[in-house]
Write an enzyme that holds these catalytic residues in place. Sequence first.
Site, PDB file in Angstrom:
ATOM      1  N   TYR A  56       0.943  -1.209   0.063  1.00 35.56           N
ATOM      2  CA  TYR A  56      -0.069  -0.190  -0.020  1.00 35.56           C
ATOM      3  C   TYR A  56       0.990   1.266  -0.069  1.00 35.56           C
ATOM      4  CZ  TYR A  56      -3.638  -3.367   1.519  1.00 35.56           C
ATOM      5  OH  TYR A  56      -4.442  -4.531   1.533  1.00 35.56           O
ATOM      6  N   HIS A 122       0.035 -11.981   1.354  1.00 35.88           N
ATOM      7  CA  HIS A 122      -0.960 -11.274   0.608  1.00 35.88           C
ATOM      8  C   HIS A 122      -1.668 -11.652  -0.727  1.00 35.88           C
ATOM      9  CE1 HIS A 122      -1.553  -6.315  -0.340  1.00 35.88           C
ATOM     10  NE2 HIS A 122      -2.638  -7.301  -0.451  1.00 35.88           N
ATOM     11  N   SER A 201     -12.975  -4.916   1.534  1.00 38.71           N
ATOM     12  CA  SER A 201     -14.122  -4.398   0.424  1.00 38.71           C
ATOM     13  C   SER A 201     -15.361  -4.467   0.831  1.00 38.71           C
ATOM     14  CB  SER A 201     -13.505  -4.631  -0.946  1.00 38.71           C
ATOM     15  OG  SER A 201     -12.485  -3.955  -1.388  1.00 38.71           O
ATOM     16  N   PRO A 202     -15.785  -4.616   2.304  1.00 38.28           N
ATOM     17  CA  PRO A 202     -17.151  -4.992   2.780  1.00 38.28           C
ATOM     18  C   PRO A 202     -18.417  -3.992   2.069  1.00 38.28           C
ATOM     19  CG  PRO A 202     -15.631  -3.765   4.284  1.00 38.28           C
ATOM     20  CD  PRO A 202     -15.021  -4.151   3.299  1.00 38.28           C
ATOM     21  N   GLY A 204     -18.037  -2.767  -1.005  1.00 36.84           N
ATOM     22  CA  GLY A 204     -17.841  -3.075  -2.354  1.00 36.84           C
ATOM     23  C   GLY A 204     -17.335  -1.791  -2.953  1.00 36.84           C
ATOM     24  N   ARG A 205     -16.011  -1.572  -2.523  1.00 32.44           N
ATOM     25  CA  ARG A 205     -15.374  -0.510  -3.004  1.00 32.44           C
ATOM     26  C   ARG A 205     -16.025   0.645  -3.236  1.00 32.44           C
ATOM     27  NH1 ARG A 205     -10.650  -3.522  -4.149  1.00 32.44           N
ATOM     28  NH2 ARG A 205     -10.966  -5.666  -4.532  1.00 32.44           N
ATOM     29  N   GLY A 206     -17.031   1.109  -2.573  1.00 34.20           N
ATOM     30  CA  GLY A 206     -17.787   2.470  -2.811  1.00 34.20           C
ATOM     31  C   GLY A 206     -19.201   2.244  -3.421  1.00 34.20           C
TER      32      GLY A 206
END
Length: 336
Positions: A56, A122, A201-202, A204-206
Site C-alpha cells: 500500500y 498477501h 472491501s465490505p 463494495g469499493r464504494g
Amino acid sequence: MVSKRRIGDSQVYPVGLGCMNITHAYGPPLPEDEAKALLVRALDLGYDFLDTATLYGFGRSEELIGEALKDRRQEYFLASKCVLGFKDGQRTLDARPETIKAACEASLKRLQTDVIDLYYMHRPDPNVPIEDSVGALADLVQEGKIRMIGLSEMGEEHLRRAHAVHPIAAMQSEYSLWVRNPEIAIKAACEELGVALVAFSPVGRGFLADPPVDPDKFHKSDLRGTIFPRFFPENYSGNLPLLEEARACASEVGCSVAQLALAWTLAKGGNVIPIPGTTSLQHLEENWKAGGIELSEDMVARLDAHFLPEKAVGPRYNQIGQSVVTTEMYDFETSQ
C-alpha cells in the site's frame, strides 16, 4: 455493549480499519497530515484493528501508521502483509522464505514497532510451495517478530495446506453483498478450523453506499477504472438497480446503506470481521457505528436473496487480477 471478535488469542472490535485507500488504489493519496489525523481519530473512536500491507503506497501506509501511532502501539492490533511487495517502483510477487523474512524486517522498521500481531501472505506465489512460505512465517513467530500468521485471497486448499504447517489465525477475502465468493468454500473452512474471516472491501469499493461512487469521476490513477470490471461503463449501469432494495432495507433498519452492508457481513458469522477503508472522517465514524447494528434473520435472508451472486454484472477482477488469487469462483464466473 458491542461484543468483540476473536483473531487467534486476541479480541478486537467487530469493525476494523483497512489502511489501503489513504495511500493507494482509489486515486491520489491523502495529504500526509490528513492521513495521520484519520489514523489518530480511528483510535480515538475505538478502532483497535488496523490492517495495512507492504504494497500500500509502496510502504507509505506502514510508514504513516508508524509515524502517527508509535506512541499508542499498545492500543491496537496491527496487521500487515508480505509477498506482494515492490522494487524500483514496481509491484513484485515473491513468497520465497528469504524474501518473506526480509520483507518483515522492512515492515517492522516502517511501522516503528518490534512485533506485528498478524502477518499475512498477501497472495499465493505459484512458484513457491505454500508450505515453504508458511514455514518462514512460523520462524518469524518463533523469533517474536510476528504473533500470528494470515493468508489473503486464497482458497480452501491453500488454507488447509498452510494450516497443517502452522495454525492460521485469519483469512482475508473480499466479502460483501456484491461479492459472495467466500460462501463457496472458504467461509465454512474458516469456521471449521477456528480461523477469522477478515472481509475486505465490505462496502463494495464504494458501490454499496448512498450515493454510490461515480466511475465518471474516478481519478486516472483509480484502479477501479482498470482492474475491477464491475465499475466499467458497460457493466456499472447494470449493477445500480441492486441498490434500490438496499436503500429500502437501510431505511427500515434506520441506518445508511454502507452501514447495512457492514452489518450484513457481521451477521454472516461470529468469526467475520469487516475492514472498510476510507479517507473520510465522516465515513470513519459511520463505519465504526455499524459495529453495533444487528440485523434480523429475516433481513439477512432478504438481502441474501436480493444480492444473489449471479446478479452482479461483470467479473470481480480483470484477467490479470484474477490470475494471482485462488479464492473459489462460481461456475458462472468462469464463463465470463
